[in-house]
Design a protein around this motif. Structure first.
Motif, PDB file in Angstrom:
ATOM      1  N   ASN A 444      45.652  36.941  35.613  1.00 38.62           N
ATOM      2  CA  ASN A 444      46.551  37.713  36.482  1.00 38.62           C
ATOM      3  C   ASN A 444      46.608  39.222  35.873  1.00 38.62           C
ATOM      4  OD1 ASN A 444      48.860  38.385  34.720  1.00 38.62           O
ATOM      5  ND2 ASN A 444      49.698  36.639  35.333  1.00 38.62           N
ATOM      6  N   CYS A 469      43.857  34.959  41.181  1.00 38.44           N
ATOM      7  CA  CYS A 469      45.494  35.385  41.444  1.00 38.44           C
ATOM      8  C   CYS A 469      45.399  36.989  40.494  1.00 38.44           C
ATOM      9  CB  CYS A 469      46.175  34.502  40.178  1.00 38.44           C
ATOM     10  SG  CYS A 469      46.857  32.503  40.745  1.00 38.44           S
ATOM     11  N   THR A 471      46.530  39.855  39.612  1.00 40.17           N
ATOM     12  CA  THR A 471      47.578  41.470  40.357  1.00 40.17           C
ATOM     13  C   THR A 471      47.431  42.553  39.306  1.00 40.17           C
ATOM     14  OG1 THR A 471      49.520  40.339  39.403  1.00 40.17           O
ATOM     15  CG2 THR A 471      48.790  39.359  41.109  1.00 40.17           C
ATOM     16  N   ASN A 495      37.926  39.581  46.138  1.00 37.07           N
ATOM     17  CA  ASN A 495      39.329  39.699  43.889  1.00 37.07           C
ATOM     18  C   ASN A 495      40.091  40.747  44.419  1.00 37.07           C
ATOM     19  OD1 ASN A 495      37.884  37.272  43.157  1.00 37.07           O
ATOM     20  ND2 ASN A 495      35.886  38.199  42.162  1.00 37.07           N
ATOM     21  N   SER A 497      42.403  41.689  46.666  1.00 38.43           N
ATOM     22  CA  SER A 497      42.966  41.581  47.940  1.00 38.43           C
ATOM     23  C   SER A 497      44.175  41.343  47.512  1.00 38.43           C
ATOM     24  CB  SER A 497      42.298  40.515  49.047  1.00 38.43           C
ATOM     25  OG  SER A 497      41.926  39.711  48.276  1.00 38.43           O
ATOM     26  N   LYS A 498      44.740  40.774  46.433  1.00 42.85           N
ATOM     27  CA  LYS A 498      45.677  40.512  45.684  1.00 42.85           C
ATOM     28  C   LYS A 498      46.143  41.582  44.386  1.00 42.85           C
ATOM     29  CE  LYS A 498      45.022  35.270  46.786  1.00 42.85           C
ATOM     30  NZ  LYS A 498      45.741  34.049  46.807  1.00 42.85           N
ATOM     31  N   LYS A 500      48.403  44.385  42.796  1.00 40.04           N
ATOM     32  CA  LYS A 500      49.501  44.988  43.293  1.00 40.04           C
ATOM     33  C   LYS A 500      50.087  46.325  42.306  1.00 40.04           C
ATOM     34  CE  LYS A 500      51.820  40.819  44.649  1.00 40.04           C
ATOM     35  NZ  LYS A 500      53.548  39.658  44.907  1.00 40.04           N
ATOM     36  N   LEU A 520      47.910  45.217  49.082  1.00 41.83           N
ATOM     37  CA  LEU A 520      49.089  44.864  48.183  1.00 41.83           C
ATOM     38  C   LEU A 520      49.369  46.282  47.115  1.00 41.83           C
ATOM     39  CD1 LEU A 520      49.012  40.891  47.727  1.00 41.83           C
ATOM     40  CD2 LEU A 520      49.799  42.348  49.896  1.00 41.83           C
TER      41      LEU A 520
END
Length: 523
Positions: A444, A469, A471, A495, A497-498, A500, A520
């Protein structure tokens, strides 16, 4: 009687208990209490299912029933409560817990201390004399760094003073950044003092604070787990040098580089002659000689005749000079021939920059943090490692990351340091060669800030790596723009897209393309 006629209630109590033990106690209590069957009701209230209650990560419907109905049936049996800090009011206002001695709070922060750990709080009045074992899992981040001295007084000192019968205190962090370390410099010796505490797990700001904690203010301490941010911080204070005869377990971790190992850490270890278990996780720089089996035997083990378990992960990073012999992995391995605590792993890596990295560690590898892994890492499984840093001056090729993904299957946090471009990248372009896709299933956090642009492409290109995963990304902004074709390239979109949180060396230039690519990302 046919087998098809046998029902759950036909089984004897002993067999029923054996089956129910396979389930979580939360499921047993939720499913069997108040089902209009007296026998099941009695079994569900057995101390096996009611001694420890873990109310973290459960559905709101289940939690609501627990607080309203189930806790009132079992509250007199509960000895150990595990709950998120946000639930303190709901759980403690539901019932009193006369046998409660162990409390673990998840997502803990300093506001909990101010709100509940005081004599004006009804909850505080209930638990201040009962709790003997307290575990706090911090949720604080390092976005806002508190004043450590104030934090020590208002949080840590208050905790140890408020709980009058506290014997075990375990303070952990929810991430690798952990939580603010205790800072005792220029504070009276009565701060963070206890005559009954026997077990402590805590972070400290400097090695001096570790020595302060061992100056007599915790005179019954038998087990001490400490993570030090800075070992080398100078001190004008002459610390207590008395032997710590009661110390049976000592664990010392420092993720920063240490230049004063022989002058600071070795003398402290010599003060623990009755130690039975020792754990060391250290990176030592520029000492006169590598840390190998001979050093550990002559400088540590002979001073600890009662030691039964010795677990370590130690790296020595030295400048090569005329006094250092060129040694192989086998040479280092041979130095451990007389140490029989556990199997030993080791690697020696010589760099063209006239430096050498010697890494020695016990097997199986039980640490969750691993530093300075190079291309030459051994054929070992690091099944417990969550946080990893890799560094080298030779390129990390695609095959290296394939090995890494298998060797560290639970990896969550990866930092890559390598300024040398991958060779396979140009070969792939010339030969139109394809590679098997690497998957880091749990990663992450990724940092490629201090690496060549080829590593940005290695991780973001979905034909090479899959990061389901991811982030949080720490990256060079210009490299990111180049690899993603100014946030338009489809092959790197998945890779990203998530993600944050995006950390770069410059202020982000907010644009519609950027936020479209990172949907995000916080504004």
């Amino acid at each position: 009687m046919n087998q098809s006629d046998i029902h759950l209630l036909d089984l004897p109590d002993e067999l029923l208990l054996a089956i129910l033990k396979k389930l979580s106690n939360i499921d047993v209590l939720y499913s069997l209490l108040d089902v209009d069957n007296n026998r099941l009701d009695i079994i569900a209230q057995d101390k096996i299912f009611t001694n420890t209650i873990n109310l973290t990560s459960i559905d709101e419907v289940i939690l609501n029933r627990f607080c309203k109905h189930i806790l009132s049936r079992i509250h007199h049996n509960i000895q150990y409560l595990i709950l998120e800090s946000s639930l303190i009011n709901r759980v403690f206002h539901a019932r009193t817990y006369p046998k409660l001695t162990h409390l673990q709070l998840i997502q803990f922060d300093q506001d909990i201390v101010l709100q509940f750990f005081n004599d004006k709080s009804s909850i505080g009045q209930t638990i201040k004399q009962q709790i003997t074992d307290l575990t706090l899992i911090y949720n604080d981040t390092n976005d806002i760094i508190p004043i450590l001295k104030d934090y020590t007084i208002n949080v840590y000192a208050r905790i140890i003073t408020f709980f009058e019968n506290l014997k075990h205190l375990n303070i952990k962090g929810s991430s690798i950044t952990a939580y603010p370390g205790i800072l005792l410099y220029d504070l009276p010796s009565t701060i963070f003092s206890s005559s009954i505490l026997t077990k402590l797990c805590i972070n400290v700001a400097t090695f001096n604070d570790c020595l302060y904690l061992l100056d007599g203010r915790l005179n019954q301490l038998k087990s001490f787990t400490v993570r030090v941010y800075d070992v080398d911080a100078p001190s004008l204070i002459v610390h207590n040098k008395n032997n710590l005869f009661q110390m049976k377990y000592f664990s010392l971790t420092c993720h920063s580089h240490i230049y004063t190992y022989d002058n600071r850490i070795i003398p402290l270890l010599h003060r623990m002659p009755n130690l039975e278990q020792l754990l060391l996780c250290l990176t030592v720089r520029n000492r006169n000689g590598l840390i190998d089996g001979i050093h550990l035997q002559n400088e540590i083990l002979i001073y600890m005749p009662f030691l039964k378990i010795f677990t370590f992960d130690i790296r020595t990073w030295n400048i090569i000079n005329g006094s250092l012999l060129t040694l192989s992995n086998d040479d280092i391995q041979q130095t451990f021939s007389n140490i029989r605590y556990q199997q030993i792993g080791c690697t020696v890596r010589y760099f063209l920059t006239n430096s050498v990295l010697c890494h020695v560690f016990t097997l199986p590898f039980t640490f969750d943090y691993l530093q300075c892994l190079t291309n030459h890492f051994p054929n070992v499984s690091f099944n417990h490692v969550l946080y990893l840093s890799i560094c080298d001056i030779s390129p990390f090729e695609h095959e290296f990351f394939i090995r890494l993904s298998h060797a560290v299957p639970l990896l969550k946090h990866l930092t890559v340091t390598n300024s040398t471009a991958q060779i396979c990248k140009s070969q792939e372009q010339n030969n139109n060669q394809s590679y098997s896709i690497i998957e880091f299933k749990h990663l992450n956090f990724l940092s490629v800030m201090n690496s060549d642009i080829s590593y940005t492409e290695q991780f973001l290109l979905d034909t090479r790596t899959y990061l389901p995963c991811l982030t949080e990304l720490r990256i060079n902004y210009e490299y990111l723009k180049t690899v993603t074709d100014d946030f338009t390239r489809e092959a790197t979109r998945l890779n990203c897209s998530k993600i944050k949180r995006l950390i770069t060396e410059v202020t982000l230039m907010h644009s519609n393309d950027l936020f479209s690519y990172f949907p995000l990302l916080s504004n």
